[in-house]
Write an enzyme that holds these catalytic residues in place. Sequence first.
Site, PDB file in Angstrom:
ATOM      1  N   GLU B  89       1.291  -2.978  -6.102  1.00 40.83           N
ATOM      2  CA  GLU B  89       1.108  -3.947  -5.022  1.00 40.83           C
ATOM      3  C   GLU B  89       2.149  -5.057  -5.056  1.00 40.83           C
ATOM      4  OE1 GLU B  89      -1.338  -2.931  -7.038  1.00 40.83           O
ATOM      5  OE2 GLU B  89      -2.546  -1.675  -5.704  1.00 40.83           O
ATOM      6  N   HIS B 158     -13.776  -3.899  -4.278  1.00 40.74           N
ATOM      7  CA  HIS B 158     -13.539  -3.401  -2.925  1.00 40.74           C
ATOM      8  C   HIS B 158     -14.225  -4.256  -1.867  1.00 40.74           C
ATOM      9  CE1 HIS B 158     -12.592   0.107  -5.385  1.00 40.74           C
ATOM     10  NE2 HIS B 158     -12.020   0.677  -4.348  1.00 40.74           N
TER      11      HIS B 158
END
Lengths: 369, 380
Positions: B89, B158
């Site tokens: 990322e 999440h």
Amino acid sequence: MLGSLDHRSSLGEFELVQVLDSQGRETGRHPEATDLCRDELIRLYRLMVVTRALDVEFVNLQRQGQLALYPSSLGQEAVQVGTASVLRDIDWVAPGYREHGVLLTRGVDPMGTGVLWRGMWHGGRGLVQQRVLPVAIPIATQCLHGVGVAHAAAMDGTDEVVATYFGDGATSEGDFHEAMNIAAVLEAPVVFVCENNGWAISVPVSDQTRAPSMAHKAVGYGMPGLRVDGNDVLACRAVMASAVERARRHEGPTLIEAVTYRRGPHTTNDDPSRYRTKAEEDRWVQLDPLSRYTAWMRSKGVLTDEVEDEVAHVAATACAKLRADLIEAKDSDPLALFDHMYETQDAILAGQRLELASELAANLTGGQA
Amino acid sequence: MSERVSTVESSTGSSSLAPAEQKAVKTGSPKPVTFASALNTALADAMEADEKVVIFGEDVGKLGGVFRVTSGLQERFGNQRCFNTPLAEAGIAGLAVGMAARGYRPVIEMQFDGFTFPAFEQIISHIAKYRTRTEGMVKMPITIRIPSFAGVGAVEHHSESPETYFVHTAGLKVVVPATPSDAYSLLREAIATDDPVVFLEPKRRYWAKETLELPVRKEPIGTAVVRRRGEDVTVLAYGPMVGVAMEAADMASKPEAGDSPISIEVIDLRSLTPLDMDTVVASVRRTGRCVVVHEAARTLGMGSELAAAVTERCFFHMQAPVLRATGFDTPQPPPRMEDAWLPDAERVLDKVDLVMDWAGRGSSEVTGLDAAETAGEGES
């Protein structure tokens, strides 16, 4: 237990490419690296001399209270000038904060970073115009930016190449590894130049990695790694030239480890006597990049008293100009902080700008009363 | 002002994991469009409009992203303009910096809110600051798409609410659409602006449908919208909580026998930076009461800033302090505790009831602090 596994962790040694030995004698291993025209040889000399002179001037300015901080590049002139000297105007540099010789070679005015170290503006000024990205202080972050520029340039079908510079400490950061990996996968035209100067502030490179060399790290990413004497400007130039050529042919990235030494403190705030010996520092004085190259230039008859005087004059002029420019530089209006953030200023930000403007106006009035 | 009043249609509740695959809509006639397919169409239209728009991230290529928001884009625009990156990322965000500096307009996908954090340094120290550091010479037209927030029964990491980190960072825009039409319109604008935009997509809204005609252009970034007119309390919400606020408003308008109806005005903030305080202030000055709703933990969430800013500008108009119906200052709960933890219409209405009848109330009813102190004394 499997008894037959080969637990090798090394791939053997990488050659330390050297054109001149520490006395400035040709090693004879890479004779083609000396095959440069006189002007180019003198240009390398001039850039190294001016880099060092400016470095001394910067340190003095900091000591005299004119700069907030300064990270010296003393001892790293050869790797910086040698590698940057093969880049063309259309190529790019993604630097860290100690790359004074690289920036000078790119044609960045010393005031470009002067404004940063004086505390006038972040990131430096006048770098981007020379295709040098803003100075990156967070370690190794610039490596990814370099890969991005390189990938974009390749997508546009150009043969632009990017050189990104970082130190030995940076090879421990995640961004370095992500940059190496992504560059390899995308086959980005980028050259990773690791200036292994032995120290990350007080941490020696032996505490930074167990890899036999920084060049070895390239292997895991499927790219070539090259190892070069970072105090040998001709070797640095030659190694960089081959990596840049490879990138230009869109054959992918290369990692170069230039073995050098940070002769000064990490920054003007640092005190190396707390963590390393004078004997070690003295050893590296003997390996000085500039005296080695000077000796060779003298032996070739390229460096004459006349050239030396002329370059000394150029250096003195550059230093005087830097000093004058810095001391005379007008601080930016604090309101400028608000003015480059967004395309258009929203109401909340505009309100805060007005608040600061009123404070400044009130202070001004108060001062005059 | 009435054109700013638009409704939020409720989620269809579909359990499909691939909302955008419910067919990327052809532009033209009005038809039911899911939030995710509106995003997909916005991406396609942006790529069509500007060849410098590139999409990259984890699994955005053939797979079309785990929520299929980039479905079909690689096939249509080629693997130069829509490509998978290695799983990194920080690398994705840092690559975007370089590509933006060299003239591209990256739209990057962080696969989930909780996986954005490795990219934090690149976003905070570079993407947000680059324009200022170069005195406007190098712009960062980067859109960082992040499937965000809870409510879909996902496992840990999440379901995070990362908005405050980005709102607190100068140089970023932070946009949170709540409807399919806003999803399309705000994403097109996010990509078109030269400023970096953190674009938070409420996962639980991916399957929400709205009958609309694409392309659609709504109010610009930096404009809040009144979703429902009301007279008694202003409820401020964004993204996933707009639907919850609307449900609360609906319930309050039809109380059980014996209770009086409460007229709630619902404002969808749409962008958190820039924040449209003018719309908020106009409403609160009229209603005299304000409740902020968000999933994020309460302390220093958007509610804190909104409470301070509303108080600064509406103090003499107010009948009660600004209250917050939020998540708690705990880790994000596992999915089987989610229903208890997340703000719902009932929690919103509890706060609404408090501000409606504030006179004579103490802070204990709001914060529970007095109760906690009493409990502590009892144990000792």
